[in-house]
Design an enzyme around this catalytic site. Sequence first.
Site, short mmCIF file in Angstrom:
data_model
loop_
_atom_site.label_atom_id
_atom_site.label_comp_id
_atom_site.label_asym_id
_atom_site.label_seq_id
_atom_site.Cartn_x
_atom_site.Cartn_y
_atom_site.Cartn_z
N ASP A 3 -2.76 -14.20 3.04
CA ASP A 3 -0.97 -13.24 2.50
C ASP A 3 -1.07 -14.45 1.62
O ASP A 3 -0.05 -15.71 1.90
CB ASP A 3 -0.15 -12.75 4.30
N SER A 43 4.79 -5.52 -15.28
CA SER A 43 4.97 -4.39 -15.13
C SER A 43 5.63 -3.94 -16.47
O SER A 43 6.68 -4.58 -16.63
CB SER A 43 5.16 -4.17 -13.79
N TYR A 48 11.49 -3.41 -7.23
CA TYR A 48 10.32 -3.14 -8.22
C TYR A 48 10.73 -3.93 -9.11
O TYR A 48 9.98 -4.91 -9.71
CB TYR A 48 9.07 -2.70 -7.78
N LYS A 103 9.25 -7.46 -10.68
CA LYS A 103 8.65 -7.79 -12.33
C LYS A 103 8.99 -8.56 -13.43
O LYS A 103 8.81 -9.14 -14.13
CB LYS A 103 7.58 -6.63 -12.53
#
Length: 273
Positions: free
Chosen positions: A80, A157, A170, A174
């Site tokens: 993890d 991204s 998100y 990124k």
Amino acid sequence: MHRVPADSLVTVGNVQKLPIDTPLRSLIDLSGQRALVTGGGRGIGAATADRLAEAGAEVTVADLDPAEAAAAGHRAVACDVADTEQVRAAVGAATADGPLHILVNNAGIFPTTGPLVDVTDDFVARMLDVNVRAAYCVAREAARAMTEGGAMVNMSSITAVRGGANLTAYSTSKAAVIGMTRSFAMELGTKGIRVNAIAPGIIDTPGVQAQLEPLRAGGHDIEARLSANPVGIVGQADHIARAVLFLVSPLAEFVTGQLLIVDGGSTAASSGR
């Protein structure tokens, strides 16, 4: 694959480099290099691990579920990335036989965040913890193990570049990866470590398919959506893996601190809107 003879290398400072006239066939040979790929159990990470191994690297995959990576023949460890001790253990596994040369900092979470007004503090905290703090931690531990120099690739991204409705947490995480990449490149360059980032477009992975399933259930043509880019093809995990292979190879010896967008031209098509 042809391996570059040790006596063909030249030394610049304390880093060995390839001369300019090195044959092209030698530039994707990663024999003798140790690589760590986080989130390499499936999707982009799995394709990347396969390509690195094909080029001769000794690949270790760190993933929450390492079973698929192990089945593919890679050294695989459960990890993890939000747990620093597990990250250190993964780096330790990757460097059991010597220093680390390649890091692909791929692990992250990609859920649809929903409308800004509905996203909770806990959700934002989890997103930033995994996609930013954990990515930072992985890079730090890898840098410590790159005593012979090396190359890192962080996964960003296209939402970091153009934004995305209902993807605010998100895309924010990124975007942070891009800043982190540039700063790492400036700091680690003198140690012979190059650091770059890739911004994938929409790639046909199990995670993306799960995200698009509600649209499929609503009657939308998912294939058309996936191929809605200037080149008109569906992005595959191997498209990103090939870009990683370039960035970690001597072909990219003079490339660091950069963001490589691999999206079939989607951001170019939308830049004038």
